[in-house]
Design an enzyme around this catalytic site. Structure first.
Site, PDB file in Angstrom:
ATOM      1  N   ASP A  83      -7.679  -0.227  -8.440  1.00  0.00           N
ATOM      2  CA  ASP A  83      -7.516   0.658  -7.290  1.00  0.00           C
ATOM      3  C   ASP A  83      -8.591   0.243  -6.268  1.00  0.00           C
ATOM      4  O   ASP A  83      -9.545  -0.468  -6.613  1.00  0.00           O
ATOM      5  CB  ASP A  83      -7.729   2.106  -7.758  1.00  0.00           C
ATOM      6  CG  ASP A  83      -7.864   3.073  -6.600  1.00  0.00           C
ATOM      7  OD1 ASP A  83      -7.005   3.038  -5.702  1.00  0.00           O
ATOM      8  OD2 ASP A  83      -8.843   3.862  -6.594  1.00  0.00           O
ATOM      9  N   ASP A 137      -9.717   2.508  -3.001  1.00  0.00           N
ATOM     10  CA  ASP A 137     -10.534   3.610  -2.470  1.00  0.00           C
ATOM     11  C   ASP A 137     -11.202   4.381  -3.594  1.00  0.00           C
ATOM     12  O   ASP A 137     -10.525   4.931  -4.470  1.00  0.00           O
ATOM     13  CB  ASP A 137      -9.661   4.546  -1.626  1.00  0.00           C
ATOM     14  CG  ASP A 137      -9.133   3.843  -0.395  1.00  0.00           C
ATOM     15  OD1 ASP A 137      -9.953   3.293   0.348  1.00  0.00           O
ATOM     16  OD2 ASP A 137      -7.903   3.820  -0.196  1.00  0.00           O
ATOM     17  N   PRO A 145      -4.063  -3.912   5.429  1.00  0.00           N
ATOM     18  CA  PRO A 145      -5.203  -4.424   6.207  1.00  0.00           C
ATOM     19  C   PRO A 145      -6.543  -3.841   5.742  1.00  0.00           C
ATOM     20  O   PRO A 145      -7.570  -4.520   5.791  1.00  0.00           O
ATOM     21  CB  PRO A 145      -4.907  -3.968   7.647  1.00  0.00           C
ATOM     22  CG  PRO A 145      -3.477  -3.595   7.667  1.00  0.00           C
ATOM     23  CD  PRO A 145      -3.062  -3.240   6.280  1.00  0.00           C
ATOM     24  N   ASP A 178     -10.390   5.793  -9.905  1.00  0.00           N
ATOM     25  CA  ASP A 178     -11.440   6.815  -9.715  1.00  0.00           C
ATOM     26  C   ASP A 178     -10.853   8.217  -9.611  1.00  0.00           C
ATOM     27  O   ASP A 178     -11.627   9.172  -9.527  1.00  0.00           O
ATOM     28  CB  ASP A 178     -12.240   6.540  -8.430  1.00  0.00           C
ATOM     29  CG  ASP A 178     -11.411   6.836  -7.202  1.00  0.00           C
ATOM     30  OD1 ASP A 178     -10.314   6.245  -7.076  1.00  0.00           O
ATOM     31  OD2 ASP A 178     -11.816   7.679  -6.385  1.00  0.00           O
TER      32      ASP A 178
HETATM   33  C1  XBP Z   1      -6.452   6.379  -1.515  1.00  0.00           C
HETATM   34  C2  XBP Z   1      -5.752   7.134  -0.503  1.00  0.00           C
HETATM   35  C3  XBP Z   1      -5.587   6.574   0.803  1.00  0.00           C
HETATM   36  C4  XBP Z   1      -6.753   6.597   1.740  1.00  0.00           C
HETATM   37  C5  XBP Z   1      -6.274   6.414   3.159  1.00  0.00           C
HETATM   38  O1  XBP Z   1      -5.947   6.729  -2.811  1.00  0.00           O
HETATM   39  O2  XBP Z   1      -5.250   8.196  -0.758  1.00  0.00           O
HETATM   40  O3  XBP Z   1      -4.582   7.343   1.399  1.00  0.00           O
HETATM   41  O4  XBP Z   1      -7.435   7.846   1.655  1.00  0.00           O
HETATM   42  O5  XBP Z   1      -5.551   5.251   3.300  1.00  0.00           O
HETATM   43  P1  XBP Z   1      -6.057   5.703  -4.039  1.00  0.00           P
HETATM   44  P2  XBP Z   1      -4.395   5.085   4.423  1.00  0.00           P
HETATM   45  O6  XBP Z   1      -7.496   5.315  -4.151  1.00  0.00           O
HETATM   46  O7  XBP Z   1      -5.593   6.497  -5.223  1.00  0.00           O
HETATM   47  O8  XBP Z   1      -5.167   4.519  -3.781  1.00  0.00           O
HETATM   48  O9  XBP Z   1      -4.772   5.947   5.582  1.00  0.00           O
HETATM   49  O10 XBP Z   1      -4.386   3.609   4.760  1.00  0.00           O
HETATM   50  O11 XBP Z   1      -3.105   5.521   3.793  1.00  0.00           O
HETATM   51 MG    MG Z   2      -8.901   5.753  -5.586  1.00  0.00          MG
END
Ligand code: XBP
Ligand code: MG
Length: 254
Positions: free
Chosen positions: A8, A10, A122, A178
């Site tokens: 993952d 984020d 991106p 996470d």
């Molecule tokens: C990450 C997210 C994403 C980011 C924003 O979740 O939920 O939506 O917060 O990204 P995970 P975008 O780590 O479970 O993948 O605005 O590009 O969608």
């Molecule tokens: Mg995440």
């Protein structure tokens, strides 16, 4: 036995959610919307993965105005992605402990690498290039991201997409997540999951995780095991992962 690591982005590769939150707020302000997502509100909104989906949920669940159309949300989100790109490329984000080390070890030892994320492509490329160098985007054989699948996490679709492109069964791979949403997505695709809690997910429950850690650890910066087998070395490497997979029994809820 362990043929690929699927990450993952984020909260897992880096603590990115504050940068996302600030990017959303900056674009809400510049568009004159009068919306402000503070940390408690953002914690609640993070239950909805995907930026466009999160904005749509905010409008419907919180009843805020204006009630933007799908196209208007998509345009707003494009502007948010540009703001986030500037932050990621500007060097404001760092990899979490152990990530760079584990990625390099995997490359050295022929373990394949992939990404499965709900964030936009991106954002992934900018983060990897800014933290590991422009060439490092090519370290990942498959990058599953954003709108490449119809249903975002907690649906398993992005993991199933990545597994299909890797041509590997889930039993040959490990996922790193996470969040509860991410854990559920990976588990529903049949994967064992290493959870490293992040600033926005520390209070979540992670039933079925292989191990729950505060981070992957480094020599000299040991990680803390929140639940799961003890880690005498104090950090995660391919040997500890292989050992955990062999003796694994998924954890109950903590
Ligand atoms: C990450 C997210 C994403 C980011 C924003 O979740 O939920 O939506 O917060 O990204 P995970 P975008 O780590 O479970 O993948 O605005 O590009 O969608
Ligand atoms: Mg995440």
């Amino acid at each position: 036995m362990l043929e690929a690591l699927i990450f993952d982005v984020d909260g897992t590769l880096a603590e990115t959610e504050e940068a996302h939150r600030l990017s959303f707020n900056a674009v809400f302000a510049s568009e004159g919307l009068g919306w402000v997502w503070d940390q408690p509100l953002y914690t609640d909104l993070l239950r909805i993965t995907g930026g466009k989906e999160r904005i749509a949920h905010y409008i419907s669940a919180y009843g805020v105005k204006p009630a933007l159309t799908k196209d208007a949300i998509a345009l707003l989100h494009q502007k948010k992605t540009a703001r986030y790109a500037a932050m990621a490329s500007g060097g404001e984000l760092q990899l979490r402990p152990g990530i760079g080390r584990l990625l390099r070890q995997a490359r050295d030892e022929g373990v394949r690498l992939a990404i499965a994320t709900t964030t936009s492509l991106p954002n992934v490329e900018n983060l990897i290039a800014a933290t590991l160098g422009a060439d490092a985007v090519g370290w990942f054989e498959v990058i599953g991201a954003g709108d490449q699948v119809a249903a975002k996490k907690p649906a398993p679709d992005i993991y199933l997409h990545v597994l299909e492109r890797l041509r590997l069964p889930p039993s040959a791979c490990l996922a790193f997540e996470d969040s509860r949403n991410g854990l559920e997505a990976a588990r529903a695709a049949g994967l064992a999951v290493v959870v490293t809690v992040s600033s926005y997910t520390a209070d979540e429950e992670f039933p079925g995780a292989l191990v729950i850690l505060n981070h992957l650890g480094e020599p000299g910066q040991p990680c803390r095991v929140i639940a799961g087998p003890a880690l005498p070395s104090g950090y995660i490497d391919l040997e500890t992962l292989t050992g955990m997979m062999r003796s694994s029994s998924a954890l109950p809820a903590r």
